[in-house]
Design a protein around this motif. Structure first.
Motif, PDB file in Angstrom:
ATOM      1  N   GLY A  77       0.780  -1.229   0.000  1.00 55.66           N
ATOM      2  CA  GLY A  77       0.000   0.000   0.000  1.00 55.66           C
ATOM      3  C   GLY A  77       0.806   1.269   0.000  1.00 55.66           C
ATOM      4  N   LYS A  78       2.133   1.188  -0.212  1.00 55.44           N
ATOM      5  CA  LYS A  78       2.964   2.396  -0.210  1.00 55.44           C
ATOM      6  C   LYS A  78       2.610   3.318  -1.367  1.00 55.44           C
ATOM      7  CE  LYS A  78       6.895   0.243  -0.466  1.00 55.44           C
ATOM      8  NZ  LYS A  78       6.372  -1.144  -0.580  1.00 55.44           N
ATOM      9  N   SER A  79       2.418   2.730  -2.543  1.00 59.27           N
ATOM     10  CA  SER A  79       2.115   3.559  -3.721  1.00 59.27           C
ATOM     11  C   SER A  79       0.754   4.234  -3.591  1.00 59.27           C
ATOM     12  CB  SER A  79       2.161   2.704  -4.992  1.00 59.27           C
ATOM     13  OG  SER A  79       3.459   2.188  -5.214  1.00 59.27           O
ATOM     14  N   MET A  80      -0.226   3.541  -3.013  1.00 57.52           N
ATOM     15  CA  MET A  80      -1.525   4.149  -2.772  1.00 57.52           C
ATOM     16  C   MET A  80      -1.396   5.323  -1.792  1.00 57.52           C
ATOM     17  SD  MET A  80      -4.771   4.445  -3.163  1.00 57.52           S
ATOM     18  CE  MET A  80      -5.379   2.975  -4.012  1.00 57.52           C
ATOM     19  N   LEU A  81      -0.575   5.146  -0.779  1.00 60.46           N
ATOM     20  CA  LEU A  81      -0.355   6.222   0.191  1.00 60.46           C
ATOM     21  C   LEU A  81       0.264   7.441  -0.482  1.00 60.46           C
ATOM     22  CD1 LEU A  81      -0.445   7.010   3.224  1.00 60.46           C
ATOM     23  CD2 LEU A  81       1.879   6.075   3.411  1.00 60.46           C
ATOM     24  N   ILE A  82       1.272   7.219  -1.306  1.00 60.35           N
ATOM     25  CA  ILE A  82       1.914   8.309  -2.040  1.00 60.35           C
ATOM     26  C   ILE A  82       0.907   9.004  -2.947  1.00 60.35           C
ATOM     27  CG2 ILE A  82       3.492   8.730  -3.967  1.00 60.35           C
ATOM     28  CD1 ILE A  82       5.153   8.578  -1.585  1.00 60.35           C
ATOM     29  N   ASN A  83       0.092   8.208  -3.621  1.00 63.26           N
ATOM     30  CA  ASN A  83      -0.887   8.765  -4.551  1.00 63.26           C
ATOM     31  C   ASN A  83      -1.971   9.567  -3.829  1.00 63.26           C
ATOM     32  OD1 ASN A  83      -3.021   8.455  -6.978  1.00 63.26           O
ATOM     33  ND2 ASN A  83      -0.951   7.965  -7.682  1.00 63.26           N
ATOM     34  N   THR A  84      -2.334   9.119  -2.635  1.00 63.63           N
ATOM     35  CA  THR A  84      -3.301   9.862  -1.825  1.00 63.63           C
ATOM     36  C   THR A  84      -2.733  11.216  -1.427  1.00 63.63           C
ATOM     37  OG1 THR A  84      -4.148   7.755  -0.960  1.00 63.63           O
ATOM     38  CG2 THR A  84      -4.760   9.757   0.234  1.00 63.63           C
ATOM     39  N   LEU A  85      -1.468  11.234  -1.028  1.00 61.71           N
ATOM     40  CA  LEU A  85      -0.794  12.499  -0.692  1.00 61.71           C
ATOM     41  C   LEU A  85      -0.775  13.443  -1.893  1.00 61.71           C
ATOM     42  CD1 LEU A  85       2.180  11.067   1.388  1.00 61.71           C
ATOM     43  CD2 LEU A  85       0.631  12.869   2.181  1.00 61.71           C
ATOM     44  N   LYS A  86      -0.521  12.905  -3.065  1.00 65.07           N
ATOM     45  CA  LYS A  86      -0.477  13.716  -4.281  1.00 65.07           C
ATOM     46  C   LYS A  86      -1.833  14.391  -4.530  1.00 65.07           C
ATOM     47  CE  LYS A  86       0.805  13.390  -9.181  1.00 65.07           C
ATOM     48  NZ  LYS A  86      -0.430  13.892  -9.820  1.00 65.07           N
ATOM     49  N   SER A  87      -2.912  13.605  -4.463  1.00 62.29           N
ATOM     50  CA  SER A  87      -4.243  14.168  -4.696  1.00 62.29           C
ATOM     51  C   SER A  87      -4.610  15.192  -3.626  1.00 62.29           C
ATOM     52  CB  SER A  87      -5.284  13.046  -4.707  1.00 62.29           C
ATOM     53  OG  SER A  87      -5.097  12.188  -5.811  1.00 62.29           O
ATOM     54  N   LEU A  88      -4.174  14.948  -2.406  1.00 64.64           N
ATOM     55  CA  LEU A  88      -4.477  15.873  -1.314  1.00 64.64           C
ATOM     56  C   LEU A  88      -3.814  17.224  -1.534  1.00 64.64           C
ATOM     57  CD1 LEU A  88      -5.803  16.140   1.537  1.00 64.64           C
ATOM     58  CD2 LEU A  88      -3.565  15.486   2.467  1.00 64.64           C
TER      59      LEU A  88
END
Length: 522
Positions: free
Chosen positions: A49-60
């Protein structure tokens, strides 16, 4: 209850939210990170889930407000502000010198075009200088400091870890590249770096030594992975028809020092899709390099029993210096099962996280060290079946056949194979790979048996001996049983109402095909 879409294989936050997929809300952790710091590093195993976490930060940080409706961070974020984001992922192959430099420049060029800069203006720059230029130009153009997100930061090194020259070259490149982020501190708002391994700041992050490592911070122990609560709430519609305890036994158990353990997301999502208990995560990446490291360090799965390691050693990884235990932990094959403070140092106790890893790692270990890996699974299954059927002659034959396919040289020198520990390790992996409950050097009031195997209504207390010559050989197996009985190794199992077998196994120092097995039921 209505079922949502299964996000297996997706790491794009926008797609997951807009397509009506299951999503486990990690934004409370994200809000805490953003509120209390600026530069972070997180290590977690692959597909966790690291990439999902990074992607969530990006959208935020890009202010994608609609995607966060209903999530915990929604009411605490200033949606009127959008930040420029430099998101890079080292996800390709880096086994040759120069590949990481080429890929970095390609990613930077895409970012330059995306933000309206002429990539030709920075064409002659080195990658680190080009990154510094991009961060400065973005800050000047937008009036907002830049958010930097790096995913799979260590892959260029791990890809080449068996070629030390290339690995060191890639490490030197990354050291300078990541150093450009610290050099651009005045233009940077927030940094988040993820990967599998924990390279020391000295070796890789000397230029970015202000990263706060949250990998073993109990506050963020569940920032990746699914908790028990997540399964019972978010994924409640998927639980119908599945044994809840089996899900827990197969896939739960990962701990990064928090009060709650977590499930491997890939395993859970694959289970919900296929509805079968299998070694889903393990089979996506056979750790052959890990087994080579185990060989070089004379480390077997039996060594995991009662394994303790200092914190500073657990979080250490260098190109040419790492231990099997630290590598297995960082890669997701071991987890923290307990900790103890001894003086000024914290000691961690490590263990397998769950049944999937316990079975898979031991089974693949046997296959890796065997000259006939295609036969190992059948051999171990037959061995266990014959043991449970009290067919000790058949058990001996299967064990003899298995040992015949394992060269002594695998474990360093022929001398090592002349001791009980080598054979105990082989037997340990045989039983573990079939899902039996095994304890190495099982303690009792009278001492320790070499192995105890528990399965169903049976307990086998096993003692191993080495001998030479047929007469001494048979006698050694009988002596092993007498030792178990006289020292009371099996006494603690008597109250369980199970059938107890005392098993003496003798191996030859000179001929690995010679085995004697004696049994006494009590």
């Amino acid at each position: 209850m209505n079922r949502l879409r299964n996000p297996l294989g997706l790491s794009d936050f926008k797609t997951v939210r807009r397509d009506g997929c299951y999503y486990v809300d990690k934004t409370a952790h994200i809000h805490d990170l953003v509120e209390h710091g600026y530069y972070y590093f997180l290590s977690r195993p692959r597909r966790f889930g690291k990439s999902m976490l990074i992607n969530t930060l990006k959208s935020l940080f890009e202010g994608k407000q609609s995607l966060f409706e209903g999530l915990k961070i929604y009411d605490y974020w200033d949606w009127t502000v959008q930040y420029p984001v430099v998101h890079m992922s080292f996800g390709t192959n880096y086994t040759k010198i120069g590949q990481v430099d080429s890929d970095s420049k390609s990613q930077l060029e895409v970012l330059e075009i995306e933000y309206g800069f002429d990539p030709m203006a920075a064409q002659s720059y080195e990658s680190s200088a080009r990154l510094r230029s991009l961060l400065k130009n973005l800050n000047n153009k937008t009036g907002k400091k830049v958010v930097v997100l790096i995913d799979e930061y260590d892959k260029p090194i791990l890809d080449a870890i068996e070629n030390v020259e290339v690995a060191k070259e890639n490490r030197e490149f990354l050291r300078g590249f990541y150093g450009a982020i610290k050099d651009s501190a005045e233009h940077v708002r927030f940094v988040f770096v993820t990967g599998i391994s924990m390279f020391s700041k000295v070796s890789l992050f000397s230029g970015l030594n202000n990263l706060e490592d949250i990998s073993l911070d109990p506050r963020y122990a569940t920032i990746c992975g699914f908790t028990e609560d997540d399964l019972d709430t978010v994924f409640a519609p998927e639980l119908e028809g599945l044994d809840r305890e089996e899900i827990r036994r197969w896939y739960n158990g990962y701990s990064w020092r928090g009060d709650r353990k977590v499930y491997n997301p890939y395993d859970v999502l694959t289970l919900f899709k296929r509805r079968e208990f299998e070694h889903h995560w393990f089979e996506t990446g056979t750790p052959t390099f890990l087994y080579q490291v185990m060989k070089n360090h004379r480390f077997t799965p039996l060594d995991v029993e009662s394994l303790q390691i200092p914190r500073k050693q657990l979080a250490k990884f260098e190109v040419d210096e790492f231990t099997p235990a630290a590598l297995m932990f960082q890669a997701g094959y071991l987890t923290i099962a307990g900790e103890e403070r001894i003086g000024s140092e914290t000691q961690f106790r490590l263990d397998y996280p769950n049944l999937e890893i316990r079975e898979s790692l031991n089974g693949e270990f046997l296959s890796y060290i065997s000259e006939r890996p295609d036969k190992v699974s059948l051999q171990t299954s037959e061995m266990c079946r014959l043991l449970m059927a009290h067919d000790f002659e058949g058990f001996s034959e299967r064990l003899r056949s298995l040992l015949a396919g394992i060269p002594y040289q695998w474990h360093g020198t022929e001398e090592v194979s002349q001791y009980e520990a080598w054979y105990a390790a082989i037997l340990y992996s045989c039983f573990e790979s079939r899902g039996y409950q095994v304890r190495g050097e099982d303690s009792s009031s009278g001492g320790r048996s070499d192995l105890t195997v528990e399965h169903g209504d049976r307990v086998f207390v096993i003692e191993l001996k080495m001998a030479d010559g047929k007469e001494a050989f048979e006698q050694a197996a009988s002596n092993a049983i007498e030792q178990i009985a006289s020292k009371g190794y099996a006494n603690k199992y008597r109250a369980r109402g199970k059938v107890i077998h005392l098993l003496g196994i003798a191996f030859s120092r000179k001929n690995k095909s010679e085995i004697a097995v004696k049994d006494r039921r009590i």
